[in-house]
Write a protein that holds these residues in place. Structure first.
Motif, mmCIF file in Angstrom:
data_model
loop_
_atom_site.group_PDB
_atom_site.id
_atom_site.type_symbol
_atom_site.label_atom_id
_atom_site.label_comp_id
_atom_site.label_asym_id
_atom_site.label_seq_id
_atom_site.Cartn_x
_atom_site.Cartn_y
_atom_site.Cartn_z
ATOM 1 N N SER A 43 0.860 -1.197 0.000
ATOM 2 C CA SER A 43 0.000 0.000 0.000
ATOM 3 C C SER A 43 0.891 1.240 0.000
ATOM 4 O O SER A 43 2.101 1.146 0.269
ATOM 5 C CB SER A 43 -0.893 0.027 1.252
ATOM 6 O OG SER A 43 -0.096 0.203 2.415
ATOM 7 N N ASN A 48 5.297 4.859 2.490
ATOM 8 C CA ASN A 48 5.763 6.019 3.248
ATOM 9 C C ASN A 48 6.377 5.600 4.585
ATOM 10 O O ASN A 48 7.367 6.176 5.026
ATOM 11 C CB ASN A 48 4.625 7.023 3.452
ATOM 12 C CG ASN A 48 4.384 7.839 2.185
ATOM 13 O OD1 ASN A 48 5.321 8.125 1.445
ATOM 14 N ND2 ASN A 48 3.140 8.194 1.936
ATOM 15 N N TYR A 69 -1.233 13.981 2.967
ATOM 16 C CA TYR A 69 -2.365 13.049 3.047
ATOM 17 C C TYR A 69 -2.684 12.719 4.518
ATOM 18 O O TYR A 69 -1.756 12.513 5.323
ATOM 19 C CB TYR A 69 -1.965 11.794 2.265
ATOM 20 C CG TYR A 69 -2.918 10.645 2.332
ATOM 21 C CD1 TYR A 69 -4.172 10.721 1.734
ATOM 22 C CD2 TYR A 69 -2.552 9.463 2.970
ATOM 23 C CE1 TYR A 69 -5.044 9.645 1.783
ATOM 24 C CE2 TYR A 69 -3.410 8.383 3.009
ATOM 25 C CZ TYR A 69 -4.662 8.481 2.418
ATOM 26 O OH TYR A 69 -5.506 7.412 2.465
ATOM 27 N N THR A 72 -1.033 9.726 6.127
ATOM 28 C CA THR A 72 0.406 9.902 6.361
ATOM 29 C C THR A 72 0.620 10.782 7.589
ATOM 30 O O THR A 72 1.515 10.528 8.404
ATOM 31 C CB THR A 72 1.081 10.544 5.124
ATOM 32 O OG1 THR A 72 0.636 9.862 3.956
ATOM 33 C CG2 THR A 72 2.579 10.458 5.214
ATOM 34 N N GLU A 113 4.818 16.265 -0.024
ATOM 35 C CA GLU A 113 4.040 15.712 -1.150
ATOM 36 C C GLU A 113 4.115 16.708 -2.306
ATOM 37 O O GLU A 113 3.854 17.899 -2.098
ATOM 38 C CB GLU A 113 2.561 15.536 -0.765
ATOM 39 C CG GLU A 113 2.254 14.208 -0.121
ATOM 40 C CD GLU A 113 0.813 14.098 0.397
ATOM 41 O OE1 GLU A 113 -0.093 14.769 -0.117
ATOM 42 O OE2 GLU A 113 0.619 13.313 1.335
ATOM 43 N N ASN A 117 -2.706 15.952 -1.104
ATOM 44 C CA ASN A 117 -4.038 15.360 -1.051
ATOM 45 C C ASN A 117 -4.598 15.687 0.329
ATOM 46 O O ASN A 117 -4.003 15.267 1.317
ATOM 47 C CB ASN A 117 -3.921 13.831 -1.240
ATOM 48 C CG ASN A 117 -5.249 13.129 -1.114
ATOM 49 O OD1 ASN A 117 -6.294 13.752 -1.018
ATOM 50 N ND2 ASN A 117 -5.203 11.808 -1.116
ATOM 51 N N PHE A 145 0.193 12.192 -6.782
ATOM 52 C CA PHE A 145 -0.771 12.941 -7.589
ATOM 53 C C PHE A 145 -0.272 13.337 -8.989
ATOM 54 O O PHE A 145 -0.979 13.119 -9.961
ATOM 55 C CB PHE A 145 -1.302 14.156 -6.812
ATOM 56 C CG PHE A 145 -2.549 13.851 -6.010
ATOM 57 C CD1 PHE A 145 -2.913 12.542 -5.712
ATOM 58 C CD2 PHE A 145 -3.386 14.868 -5.558
ATOM 59 C CE1 PHE A 145 -4.073 12.240 -4.982
ATOM 60 C CE2 PHE A 145 -4.549 14.590 -4.832
ATOM 61 C CZ PHE A 145 -4.890 13.280 -4.545
ATOM 62 N N LYS A 167 -3.625 4.849 -6.772
ATOM 63 C CA LYS A 167 -4.253 6.000 -7.410
ATOM 64 C C LYS A 167 -4.015 5.962 -8.927
ATOM 65 O O LYS A 167 -4.318 4.973 -9.542
ATOM 66 C CB LYS A 167 -3.731 7.279 -6.757
ATOM 67 C CG LYS A 167 -3.722 7.210 -5.212
ATOM 68 C CD LYS A 167 -5.097 7.119 -4.602
ATOM 69 C CE LYS A 167 -5.109 6.723 -3.131
ATOM 70 N NZ LYS A 167 -4.261 7.506 -2.259
ATOM 71 N N VAL A 176 -4.585 -2.247 -4.367
ATOM 72 C CA VAL A 176 -3.973 -1.291 -3.441
ATOM 73 C C VAL A 176 -2.478 -1.565 -3.481
ATOM 74 O O VAL A 176 -2.060 -2.729 -3.405
ATOM 75 C CB VAL A 176 -4.503 -1.492 -1.996
ATOM 76 C CG1 VAL A 176 -3.754 -0.596 -1.010
ATOM 77 C CG2 VAL A 176 -5.993 -1.220 -1.935
ATOM 78 N N GLY A 177 -1.663 -0.515 -3.611
ATOM 79 C CA GLY A 177 -0.223 -0.757 -3.665
ATOM 80 C C GLY A 177 0.582 0.503 -3.433
ATOM 81 O O GLY A 177 0.044 1.618 -3.439
HETATM 82 C C1 LIG Z 1 -3.805 7.431 -0.911
HETATM 83 C C2 LIG Z 1 -2.551 8.093 -0.604
HETATM 84 C C3 LIG Z 1 -1.603 7.504 0.251
HETATM 85 C C4 LIG Z 1 -1.851 6.184 0.945
HETATM 86 O O1 LIG Z 1 -1.881 5.168 -0.013
HETATM 87 P P1 LIG Z 1 -2.702 3.790 0.180
HETATM 88 O O2 LIG Z 1 -2.383 3.071 -1.084
HETATM 89 O O3 LIG Z 1 -4.149 4.152 0.335
HETATM 90 O O4 LIG Z 1 -2.165 3.132 1.386
HETATM 91 C C5 LIG Z 1 -0.411 8.162 0.462
HETATM 92 N N1 LIG Z 1 -0.168 9.359 -0.119
HETATM 93 C C6 LIG Z 1 -1.065 9.962 -0.942
HETATM 94 C C7 LIG Z 1 -0.719 11.286 -1.558
HETATM 95 C C8 LIG Z 1 -2.279 9.362 -1.210
HETATM 96 O O5 LIG Z 1 -3.164 9.965 -2.011
#
Ligand SMILES: *Cc1c(COP(=O)(O)O)cnc(C)c1O
Length: 387
Positions: A43, A48, A69, A72, A113, A117, A145, A167, A176-177
């Motif tokens: 994930s 992170n 996020y 995070t 970031e 987000n 992003f 994403k 999920v990754g």
């Molecule tokens: C969604 C997201 C995460 C976490 O990622 P997951 O795959 O949901 O664990 C981390 N950073 C950003 C910018 C995100 O949009």
């Protein structure tokens, strides 16, 4: 087999340590970012966490932009604290001197970031890289992003890039990754006292020294053979297969996401019901010139943030009125979706923390998909009319 376990040979002998499907996808992401090596995780959260934990241990400290996020923010501020690793959050828009004040002798990294987000603020990568390097630590940036299609943070001095591949990289909500990519540029040996995990012998591998044995591959090798070995957040190879399908159309989708988002942002920016719009593609946006400098063709991503006049209640009514665009937690997907962070993803944060995280109470995060632009605009239009 003995040589594999001693890291004298590289080869496939257990998927938690290495898997050919995972490796082939990881090498594509490394190439996209222009890095030397990449590790996939199960994930973005794991990515992170590993990115920091690979160089921080109990008693250490790191600095992070506060506009990140929500997951995070919680990982850094609450969970890592329980492991004895402390974070100081800084205002990403502060000047270099101000950010420098957060550094201590035991600080090991600076994090941010590229595009946040959910606030979609744009990070000045070169500024962050300068501050990090002045203090002898790597600059780690979550590039989820923009994706490497729109921004390659290594070109602006970042040392390590992380991703939630859940994403845009996947793009279809199929898996999920996460991923961590190393530029290979940070000189661990030049700051050996700060990073003994990379520059001193590892007793779990007969005293092997990562920086000596693996050179530019030291950071990702350690993350793989030590952190992944022990914590085990490996993606299933089937998920990496799905991620690979997404990667094959990433450049097409990102282009369409950005074109659609630009049109939606322009539409919203002149709409009488709209109080404000944040999207760096708008020439009036605070981050417009920074986006022009850092992003390919100035294009950021398909996500924008805005508020409806009349505040929180009317913002919620607007979302309820939408028909094509659904309310979902997910973001950066082929299908358009919205979320109200103050009552969804960020509901554990106080108003003060919300503001610090760049989230206004009326903020609607609109993730513009790749549908026909007229369908998207018509849906927003009818939802506005029934406010
Ligand atoms: C969604 C997201 C995460 C976490 O990622 P997951 O795959 O949901 O664990 C981390 N950073 C950003 C910018 C995100 O949009």
């Amino acid at each position: 087999m003995a040589d594999l376990f001693d890291l004298k040979e590289s080869g496939y002998f257990y998927t938690r340590l290495q898997n050919p499907t995972n490796d082939s996808v990881a090498s594509k992401i490394a190439a996209l970012e222009g890095g030397v090596a990449c590790i996939l995780t199960s994930s973005g959260q794991a990515a992170n966490f590993y990115a920091i934990f690979n160089i921080c241990e109990a008693g250490d400290h790191f600095v992070s932009a506060s506009t990140i996020y929500g997951g995070t923010y919680n990982l850094f501020g609450v969970t890592m604290k329980k492991l004895g690793i402390e974070v100081t959050f800084v205002d990403a828009d502060a000047d270099e001197e101000e950010i420098s004040k957060a550094f201590r002798p035991n600080t090991k990294a600076l994090f941010g970031e590229t595009i946040t987000n959910p606030g979609v603020t744009v990070l000045d990568l070169e500024k962050f890289a300068r501050v990090a390097h002045k203090h002898g630590v790597p600059f780690i940036v979550d590039n989820t992003f923009p994706t490497p299609i729109n921004c390659r943070p290594f070109d602006f001095g970042a040392d390590i890039v992380t991703h939630s591949t859940t994403k845009y990289m996947d793009g279809h909500a199929a898996q999920v990754g996460g991923a961590i990519v190393d530029s290979g540029n940070f000189d661990w040996d030049a700051h050996a006292d700060k990073f003994p995990g990379l520059t001193a012998p590892d007793p779990s591998y007969h005293g092997l020294v990562y920086s000596k044995s693996f050179g530019k591959g030291a950071y990702i090798t350690k993350a793989t053979v030590q952190v992944m070995r022990d914590l085990g957040s490996i993606p299933s190879p089937q998920n990496s297969f799905l991620l690979n399908l997404g990667l094959e159309t990433l450049h097409l989708r990102v282009q369409r996401h950005c074109e659609n988002a630009q049109k939606v942002a322009e539409y919203l920016s002149v709409h009488p019901e709209v109080a404000w719009v944040d999207y760096s593609g708008l020439s009036t946006d605070k981050y417009h010139s920074l986006a022009q400098r850092q992003f390919r063709n100035g294009q950021s991503c398909g996500v924008l943030a805005f508020g409806i006049k009349g505040g929180r209640e009317r913002s919620i009514k607007f979302m309820d009125n939408l028909k094509l665009i659904s309310i979902v937690t997910h973001v950066a997907d082929a299908r358009s979706c919205v979320l109200h962070p103050a009552s969804h993803t960020h509901r554990q944060l106080s108003d003060e923390q919300l503001i610090a995280a760049g989230v206004r109470p009326d903020l609607i995060r609109l993730s513009v998909g790749i549908e026909d632009i007229d369908d998207i605009l018509n849906d927003i239009d009818q939802a506005m009319k029934s406010l």
